[in-house]
Design a protein around this motif. Structure first.
Motif, PDB file in Angstrom:
ATOM      1  N   UNK A   1       0.551   3.890 -15.325  1.00 48.42           N
ATOM      2  CA  UNK A   1       1.797   4.511 -14.860  1.00 48.42           C
ATOM      3  C   UNK A   1       2.864   3.465 -14.544  1.00 48.42           C
ATOM      4  N   UNK A   2       2.472   2.377 -13.885  1.00 50.47           N
ATOM      5  CA  UNK A   2       3.447   1.337 -13.547  1.00 50.47           C
ATOM      6  C   UNK A   2       3.972   0.658 -14.807  1.00 50.47           C
ATOM      7  N   UNK A   3       3.072   0.301 -15.730  1.00 47.00           N
ATOM      8  CA  UNK A   3       3.516  -0.365 -16.961  1.00 47.00           C
ATOM      9  C   UNK A   3       4.395   0.555 -17.800  1.00 47.00           C
TER      10      UNK A   3
ATOM     11  N   UNK B   1       5.806   6.873  -9.683  1.00 45.88           N
ATOM     12  CA  UNK B   1       5.120   7.407  -8.507  1.00 45.88           C
ATOM     13  C   UNK B   1       3.775   8.030  -8.832  1.00 45.88           C
ATOM     14  N   UNK B   2       3.455   8.176 -10.127  1.00 43.27           N
ATOM     15  CA  UNK B   2       2.134   8.696 -10.483  1.00 43.27           C
ATOM     16  C   UNK B   2       1.029   7.821  -9.907  1.00 43.27           C
ATOM     17  N   UNK B   3       1.345   6.537  -9.717  1.00 41.94           N
ATOM     18  CA  UNK B   3       0.365   5.623  -9.145  1.00 41.94           C
ATOM     19  C   UNK B   3      -0.009   5.994  -7.720  1.00 41.94           C
ATOM     20  N   UNK B   4       0.855   6.739  -7.022  1.00 42.68           N
ATOM     21  CA  UNK B   4       0.586   7.045  -5.622  1.00 42.68           C
ATOM     22  C   UNK B   4      -0.633   7.937  -5.442  1.00 42.68           C
TER      23      UNK B   4
ATOM     24  N   UNK C   1       8.078  -7.406 -12.528  1.00 38.20           N
ATOM     25  CA  UNK C   1       8.569  -6.123 -12.026  1.00 38.20           C
ATOM     26  C   UNK C   1       7.407  -5.174 -11.757  1.00 38.20           C
ATOM     27  N   UNK C   2       6.410  -5.163 -12.635  1.00 37.66           N
ATOM     28  CA  UNK C   2       5.255  -4.292 -12.437  1.00 37.66           C
ATOM     29  C   UNK C   2       4.508  -4.654 -11.155  1.00 37.66           C
ATOM     30  N   UNK C   3       4.290  -5.951 -10.951  1.00 40.17           N
ATOM     31  CA  UNK C   3       3.617  -6.405  -9.731  1.00 40.17           C
ATOM     32  C   UNK C   3       4.453  -6.039  -8.504  1.00 40.17           C
ATOM     33  N   UNK C   4       5.763  -6.195  -8.615  1.00 42.52           N
ATOM     34  CA  UNK C   4       6.638  -5.857  -7.494  1.00 42.52           C
ATOM     35  C   UNK C   4       6.572  -4.386  -7.130  1.00 42.52           C
ATOM     36  N   UNK C   5       6.521  -3.505  -8.137  1.00 48.28           N
ATOM     37  CA  UNK C   5       6.420  -2.072  -7.862  1.00 48.28           C
ATOM     38  C   UNK C   5       5.078  -1.732  -7.203  1.00 48.28           C
ATOM     39  N   UNK C   6       4.002  -2.377  -7.655  1.00 48.46           N
ATOM     40  CA  UNK C   6       2.695  -2.143  -7.039  1.00 48.46           C
ATOM     41  C   UNK C   6       2.712  -2.574  -5.573  1.00 48.46           C
ATOM     42  N   UNK C   7       3.309  -3.723  -5.301  1.00 47.50           N
ATOM     43  CA  UNK C   7       3.410  -4.203  -3.914  1.00 47.50           C
ATOM     44  C   UNK C   7       4.234  -3.240  -3.078  1.00 47.50           C
ATOM     45  N   UNK C   8       5.343  -2.739  -3.643  1.00 50.02           N
ATOM     46  CA  UNK C   8       6.202  -1.804  -2.906  1.00 50.02           C
ATOM     47  C   UNK C   8       5.454  -0.526  -2.544  1.00 50.02           C
ATOM     48  N   UNK C   9       4.741   0.052  -3.515  1.00 52.37           N
ATOM     49  CA  UNK C   9       3.986   1.283  -3.254  1.00 52.37           C
ATOM     50  C   UNK C   9       2.878   1.023  -2.238  1.00 52.37           C
TER      51      UNK C   9
END
Length: 347
Positions: free
Chosen positions: A125-127, A318-321, A147-155
């Motif tokens: 989902x993030x990628x 947000x599917x990763x959530x 950017x992908x790592x940053x989104x994972x950290x943010x979530x």
């Protein structure tokens, strides 16, 4: 300083007898546990079309039948989960069901598959979200891994405050996507019933079949298209794994959210599939996405199309959530039964 930092990321410590306010109301539970399943509607229909395209444009006529079969599976699976959440309200989900009925070894096997699936859900989902953003903003494409790592950290940081807080943060984007899909489907249906010209630009494209499909080969290709379409069911088990996170009566509220979720999913998937068939949309792997083509045809190249694209990007992100909400809970059940380090039992 350490206490202040801890409160910043985790919030204030709460006594066990004061945790009731952290339980989820139905309106928050829906976006928390259904974001993965809802996001699947962004690509499930086009996965059916890209598979059928192997046999040429003529096989697109099977698309509505394949989509109808997927909708039937929607209701069958959710009907099963509605029984599970009543019979196994502790929230162990598939792990508890299989362990109780087939034995602990099979339960651990299923739980292991789910844990791997949750990790893959975050990765995919993030990628996917970063790739979509990269097509609009070149700077993101050039630095996609960061950017992908940053989104994972943010979530992760948002989820550290608790499942209720993360649900409130992610509810607006999830509901925005559902409302946008509803507006697109309703507008498309109204325009079609009103006699408006509804033909996609890609309807004139020619698809050369890679091989001739007939008999068993045709049946296999249709079965493969059905399998691709069932990606729309991704994440549908999340609610049964988290019954204990609902407000009392837990199992009853979980069943109600399941019912609302399956109606929303079936409506979105069925509506998108029907409009794609009606407008003659052709989807290719290197071309514009099916949702973009539908949005451009129905909304035009304006603000509403931009809203649709933004809502799609957000729901993919947000599917990763769903994985962040369910992975710790399933890991805690495994730790309580001695299959993971006991420290995880308190998650």
């Amino acid at each position: 300083m350490m206490d202040a930092t801890k409160r910043l990321f985790f919030g204030r410590a709460l006594r066990s007898d004061r945790l009731e306010h952290t339980l989820l109301p139905k309106t928050v539970a829906l976006p928390v546990f259904a974001s993965d399943a809802v996001s699947s509607n962004a690509y499930a229909t086009q996965e059916i079309l890209v598979t059928l395209a192997l046999g040429g444009y003529a096989l697109y006529s099977f698309g509505p039948w394949v989509a109808a079969a997927v909708v039937v599976i929607f209701f069958v699976v959710v009907a099963s989960y509605r029984q599970n959440v009543h019979a196994y309200p502790s929230g162990g989900g598939d792990y508890e069901v299989v362990s109780t009925n087939l034995g602990p070894r099979w339960g651990v096997f299923v739980a292991s598959a789910l844990l791997v699936d949750y990790v893959m859900t975050v990765a995919v989902s993030i990628s996917s979200a970063v790739a979509n953003l990269g097509s609009t903003f070149p700077i993101i494409e050039r630095h996609a891994p960061w950017w992908a790592v940053g989104f994972v950290v943010l979530i992760t940081l948002i989820n550290l405050r608790g499942i209720r807080e993360s649900g409130l943060a992610f509810a607006i984007p999830t509901y925005a996507f559902m409302l946008t899909m509803a507006a697109m489907i309703i507008t498309g249906v109204v325009r079609s019933l009103g006699g408006a010209e509804m033909q996609a630009e890609s309807a004139a494209w020619q698809i050369a079949p890679e091989a001739s499909y007939a008999g068993l080969a045709l049946a296999f290709l249709i079965a493969r298209a059905f399998s691709s379409g069932t990606t729309a069911l991704t994440g549908i088990e999340a609610i049964s794994d988290s019954v204990a996170a609902f407000r009392p009566v837990e199992w009853r509220n979980a069943r109600r959210v399941l019912t609302v979720m399956v109606i929303l999913l079936a409506t979105m998937f069925g509506g998108i599939s029907a409009l794609a068939h009606h407008t003659g949309i052709v989807y290719t792997e290197n071309g514009p996405t099916l949702l973009y083509q539908l949005g451009n045809l129905i909304f035009g190249n304006g603000v509403l199309l931009a809203v649709l694209q933004l809502a799609t990007l957000m729901i993919l992100l947000l599917a990763a959530n769903t994985a962040f909400a369910d992975f710790p809970r399933l890991a805690a059940f495994l730790a309580q039964d001695g299959y993971l380090p006991r420290q995880l039992a308190s998650l």
